[in-house]
Design a protein around this motif. Structure first.
Motif, PDB file in Angstrom:
ATOM      1  N   ASN A 173      53.953  34.482 -14.997  1.00 46.28           N
ATOM      2  CA  ASN A 173      55.251  35.030 -14.595  1.00 46.28           C
ATOM      3  C   ASN A 173      56.265  33.958 -14.223  1.00 46.28           C
ATOM      4  O   ASN A 173      57.164  34.194 -13.429  1.00 46.28           O
ATOM      5  CB  ASN A 173      55.055  35.992 -13.428  1.00 46.28           C
ATOM      6  CG  ASN A 173      54.153  37.140 -13.822  1.00 46.28           C
ATOM      7  OD1 ASN A 173      54.171  37.583 -14.979  1.00 46.28           O
ATOM      8  ND2 ASN A 173      53.347  37.600 -12.898  1.00 46.28           N
ATOM      9  N   LYS A 175      58.978  30.559 -15.205  1.00 47.79           N
ATOM     10  CA  LYS A 175      60.003  30.162 -16.169  1.00 47.79           C
ATOM     11  C   LYS A 175      60.100  28.647 -16.220  1.00 47.79           C
ATOM     12  O   LYS A 175      59.658  27.958 -15.300  1.00 47.79           O
ATOM     13  CB  LYS A 175      61.371  30.703 -15.750  1.00 47.79           C
ATOM     14  CG  LYS A 175      61.560  32.179 -15.935  1.00 47.79           C
ATOM     15  CD  LYS A 175      62.913  32.578 -15.374  1.00 47.79           C
ATOM     16  CE  LYS A 175      63.107  34.077 -15.423  1.00 47.79           C
ATOM     17  NZ  LYS A 175      63.284  34.590 -16.775  1.00 47.79           N
ATOM     18  N   LEU A 237      70.551  32.092  -7.858  1.00 48.72           N
ATOM     19  CA  LEU A 237      70.209  32.748  -9.123  1.00 48.72           C
ATOM     20  C   LEU A 237      70.471  34.254  -9.154  1.00 48.72           C
ATOM     21  O   LEU A 237      70.971  34.761 -10.156  1.00 48.72           O
ATOM     22  CB  LEU A 237      68.756  32.434  -9.498  1.00 48.72           C
ATOM     23  CG  LEU A 237      68.533  30.953  -9.838  1.00 48.72           C
ATOM     24  CD1 LEU A 237      67.049  30.656  -9.999  1.00 48.72           C
ATOM     25  CD2 LEU A 237      69.287  30.553 -11.108  1.00 48.72           C
ATOM     26  N   PRO A 238      70.175  34.991  -8.074  1.00 45.68           N
ATOM     27  CA  PRO A 238      70.427  36.436  -8.167  1.00 45.68           C
ATOM     28  C   PRO A 238      71.907  36.776  -8.377  1.00 45.68           C
ATOM     29  O   PRO A 238      72.209  37.762  -9.041  1.00 45.68           O
ATOM     30  CB  PRO A 238      69.931  36.971  -6.819  1.00 45.68           C
ATOM     31  CG  PRO A 238      68.948  35.951  -6.343  1.00 45.68           C
ATOM     32  CD  PRO A 238      69.470  34.638  -6.836  1.00 45.68           C
ATOM     33  N   THR A 239      72.819  35.973  -7.819  1.00 46.36           N
ATOM     34  CA  THR A 239      74.241  36.313  -7.936  1.00 46.36           C
ATOM     35  C   THR A 239      74.979  35.421  -8.921  1.00 46.36           C
ATOM     36  O   THR A 239      76.072  35.757  -9.370  1.00 46.36           O
ATOM     37  CB  THR A 239      74.963  36.147  -6.579  1.00 46.36           C
ATOM     38  OG1 THR A 239      74.835  34.774  -6.173  1.00 46.36           O
ATOM     39  CG2 THR A 239      74.380  37.052  -5.523  1.00 46.36           C
ATOM     40  N   PRO A 437      57.185  33.766  -9.016  1.00 47.45           N
ATOM     41  CA  PRO A 437      58.184  34.771  -8.639  1.00 47.45           C
ATOM     42  C   PRO A 437      57.772  35.650  -7.478  1.00 47.45           C
ATOM     43  O   PRO A 437      58.610  36.263  -6.865  1.00 47.45           O
ATOM     44  CB  PRO A 437      58.350  35.593  -9.912  1.00 47.45           C
ATOM     45  CG  PRO A 437      57.068  35.422 -10.643  1.00 47.45           C
ATOM     46  CD  PRO A 437      56.569  34.051 -10.311  1.00 47.45           C
ATOM     47  N   VAL A 440      59.772  35.266  -4.575  1.00 45.55           N
ATOM     48  CA  VAL A 440      61.187  35.620  -4.612  1.00 45.55           C
ATOM     49  C   VAL A 440      61.415  36.804  -3.678  1.00 45.55           C
ATOM     50  O   VAL A 440      60.574  37.682  -3.552  1.00 45.55           O
ATOM     51  CB  VAL A 440      61.594  35.992  -6.062  1.00 45.55           C
ATOM     52  CG1 VAL A 440      63.025  36.503  -6.098  1.00 45.55           C
ATOM     53  CG2 VAL A 440      61.457  34.798  -6.973  1.00 45.55           C
TER      54      VAL A 440
ATOM     55  N   PRO B  43      60.951  36.810 -12.407  1.00 45.53           N
ATOM     56  CA  PRO B  43      61.923  36.606 -11.328  1.00 45.53           C
ATOM     57  C   PRO B  43      63.301  37.064 -11.796  1.00 45.53           C
ATOM     58  O   PRO B  43      63.508  37.241 -12.992  1.00 45.53           O
ATOM     59  CB  PRO B  43      61.892  35.098 -11.108  1.00 45.53           C
ATOM     60  CG  PRO B  43      61.380  34.535 -12.380  1.00 45.53           C
ATOM     61  CD  PRO B  43      60.491  35.579 -12.986  1.00 45.53           C
ATOM     62  N   ALA B  47      71.959  35.138 -13.268  1.00 50.14           N
ATOM     63  CA  ALA B  47      73.154  35.875 -13.667  1.00 50.14           C
ATOM     64  C   ALA B  47      74.105  34.938 -14.393  1.00 50.14           C
ATOM     65  O   ALA B  47      74.136  33.739 -14.101  1.00 50.14           O
ATOM     66  CB  ALA B  47      73.839  36.430 -12.419  1.00 50.14           C
TER      67      ALA B  47
END
Lengths: 441, 186
Positions: A173, A175, A237-239, A437, A440, B43, B47
């Motif tokens: 899982n 990257k 990374l999320p935004t 992950p 996370v 994950p 974005a």
């Protein structure tokens, strides 16, 4: 010999036998770190739907098994037996009988069987892993998902197989970030461990280098010249929000994160020459760690957070050094060759991978913490650079450069079972492996 | 011989056989069920970057490149020369000293302009280390120019590492001209 001593011996003997049996059952099966490690032969049967009432349809049972074979193959530690050699058939609708000697005969150490069914848009699978030599079940587990989640379920089964056999779930899982350069413009991309999902992370179309993931998976730090001068950026990374965290006069270069993801190592030349600093990303407090009139660059934090490896040319040529996280006790680690750079610390903490110049080519090496036993892992007629460890510590990703062609490759930590993760007509460099992950938010 | 058949030995033999047969008995496939949900795996996908920000950066980049082109013509007229370095070295070579002397005279005549010193490397070696080496080359040139009387506050260094070769070929000749410092008047 008197009989009392004999009885005592007998009791101790029985006790030891019991202890031995218990440790045998608790044993982690595959020690992939032992020197004589060979790939483990596993038979993965096509899954079979034993229920006569529900049909999985569209070859889901075959597809799950094929995907499990694919994922196990990626790890480099399994020999996947040809399913045409399987002797042990099953009779649909009847309880499963495993003829262990038949599996032993074709050389299988492990056997995976299972079944899958789709009902009301839900995919339900059950997997059973058998130990052929001990003739018993290692685990049996059920998996649920949406009807389209074949890959995800195959990946979860593969993770469980690795966890059961090696004590570690593997890297399925994760990257890998890499730099792709077209003409003079580069950007950072990310790609999944299974070579799917290549996508851009930045779109600066500038000089963009040195991607580094925070171990918690929330940030990617890198160096970019998008404003004309080198600066270090932190991308949430999320935004997708980017924050400029270092833009001092001179050089600003990104190093690696601390294991708790709270500090980022940097190379800055603002105080006269290239030195290593630790930046607290919350408070933005900067601490200088090196003080030497030489180039100090490419810092990498140890997994326990206590040491930092880096490159310095303080002894005349670039070599790998290690110091305490506070900057004290600097020790030189590499002595062979006159160009050793790009240190990457094994997540197991026992080794550092790096690139070294040998016979006019850059090759990947590992060395232990005392600077002993440098081992060359790559030998081909290419420049192999930028090693980065997988979170499990079992594999290393690196770039391979021959003429105008570059590839991103993954090999086992012992240098074997190399596969190409990605290749293309553009220049590829600086692959960097993400954390896991599950850490996370 | 006889005394080997003591009760203790019998106990040991019994124990051994228990373990052996016990081991066999264990070879039944005991199936235990651990039902779990499959984990959603990957994950969060990075974005995409806010378009406006990067758009602005690209425009700025284009503007800079256009300005650099205009500047290049003017620079050629001034006859400012690059200096070159040995592999993995940042010290100012003898031939470079002559060039820096000539360049410094031009810089003194154009005392109103800023001087950007760019450090570059050949493509061999590690890009990160080369970034630092390029910075070091630019800095060494800056120090040398300070000694020749150029005001330190006029000069700024920037390293391009191995990212901007003059000649992208993989030959000794190309590498030799790529290991350089360039001087730009602004």
């Amino acid at each position: 010999m008197n009989s009392r001593l004999f009885s005592a011996t007998a009791i101790v003997f029985i006790f030891l036998c019991i202890v031995w049996q218990q440790t045998a059952t608790a044993k982690v099966y595959i020690d992939i770190n032992e020197p004589g490690f060979r790939q483990f032969p596993i038979a993965v049967c096509d899954f079979e739907n034993k229920s006569t009432l529900i049909t999985a349809g569209d070859g889901v049972n075959e597809q799950i098994a094929a995907d499990v074979r694919f994922y196990l193959g990626l790890t480099g530690i399994f020999e996947l037996l040809d399913k045409n050699s399987f002797l042990d058939g099953t009779e649909p609708g009847r309880p499963e009988i495993i003829r262990f000697p038949d599996w032993s005969l074709i050389g299988a150490d492990f056997l995976l069987r299972g079944d899958a069914a789709i009902a009301d848009g839900r995919l339900t699978a059950q997997a059973r892993l058998y130990d052929i030599a001990r003739a018993r079940v290692i685990f049996q587990k059920k998996y649920n998902g949406h009807s389209g989640d074949v890959r995800q379920i195959a990946r979860a089964i593969s993770s469980d197989i690795l966890l059961a056999l090696t004590g570690d779930e593997g890297d399925f899982n994760t990257k890998i970030a890499l730099v792709i350069k077209k003409k003079n413009a580069s950007d950072i991309f990310s790609i999944n461990y299974d070579a799917t999902g290549l996508k851009p992370v930045t779109s600066h179309q500038s000089i963009v280098t040195s991607p580094r993931w925070s171990p918690d998976g929330r940030y990617l730090a890198f160096t970019s010249y998008k404003e004309g001068r080198p600066a270090v950026y932190l991308r949430h990374l999320p935004t997708g929000r980017e924050r400029k965290v270092a833009a001092f006069p001179g050089l600003n270069m990104c190093g690696s994160f601390s294991p708790d993801s709270k500090k980022l190592l940097l190379t800055l030349s603002k105080d006269g020459n290239e030195e290593i600093y630790a930046l607290d990303v919350e408070s933005m407090k900067l601490t200088r760690l090196t003080n030497n009139y030489a180039i100090d660059v490419s810092p990498a934090w140890s997994p326990d957070g206590r040491k930092i490896a880096f490159v310095s040319n303080r002894s005349g040529t670039p070599q790998i050094f290690v110091m305490d996280a506070g900057g004290d006790n600097v020790n030189r680690l590499t002595y062979e060759g006159n160009y050793n750079t790009s240190p990457s610390w094994s997540p197991r903490g026992d080794k550092i991978a790096y690139e070294g110049l040998i016979n006019r080519k850059y090759q990947i090496f590992t060395v232990d913490m005392q600077g002993n036993n440098p081992v060359q892992l790559t030998f081909d007629e290419t420049d192999n650079e930028y090693p980065s460890w997988s979170p499990s510590g079992r594999q290393i990703v690196y770039s391979s450069h021959r003429g105008a062609k570059t590839r991103i490759c993954i090999m086992n930590a012992n240098g074997q079972n190399t596969r190409i993760l990605f290749e293309g007509k553009d220049h590829l460099a600086m692959p960097s492996w993400s954390g896991r992950p599950d850490t996370v938010d | 011989m006889r005394r080997y058949f003591t009760p203790a030995v019998i106990v040991m033999v019994l124990a051994l056989s228990l373990i052996i047969f016990g081991g066999c008995a264990e070879k039944q496939a005991v199936v235990k069920d651990e039902s779990v949900q499959s984990q959603p795996a990957a994950p969060p996908a990075p974005a995409p970057a806010p378009a406006t920000d990067d758009e602005a950066a690209r425009k700025a980049q284009a503007a800079r490149e256009a300005a650099a082109k205009r500047n290049a013509a003017a620079l050629a007229a001034l006859n400012i020369q690059n200096i070159y370095f040995d592999f993995d070295k940042s010290n100012i070579r003898l031939d470079a000293r002559e060039i820096l002397k000539t360049n410094s005279e031009i810089f003194l005549k154009n005392s109103g302009s800023k001087i950007i010193i760019e450090g570059h490397c050949d493509e061999r070696g590690t890009a990160e280390y080369n970034m630092a080496l390029g910075e070091r080359r630019a800095e060494e040139a800056r120090q040398y120019l300070i000694n020749l009387g150029i005001d330190a506050s006029r000069m700024q260094t920037i390293s391009y590492g191995e990212e901007r070769p003059l000649d992208p070929s993989r030959t000794e000749e190309a590498w030799a001209i790529n290991r350089r410092a360039e001087f730009i008047l602004e």
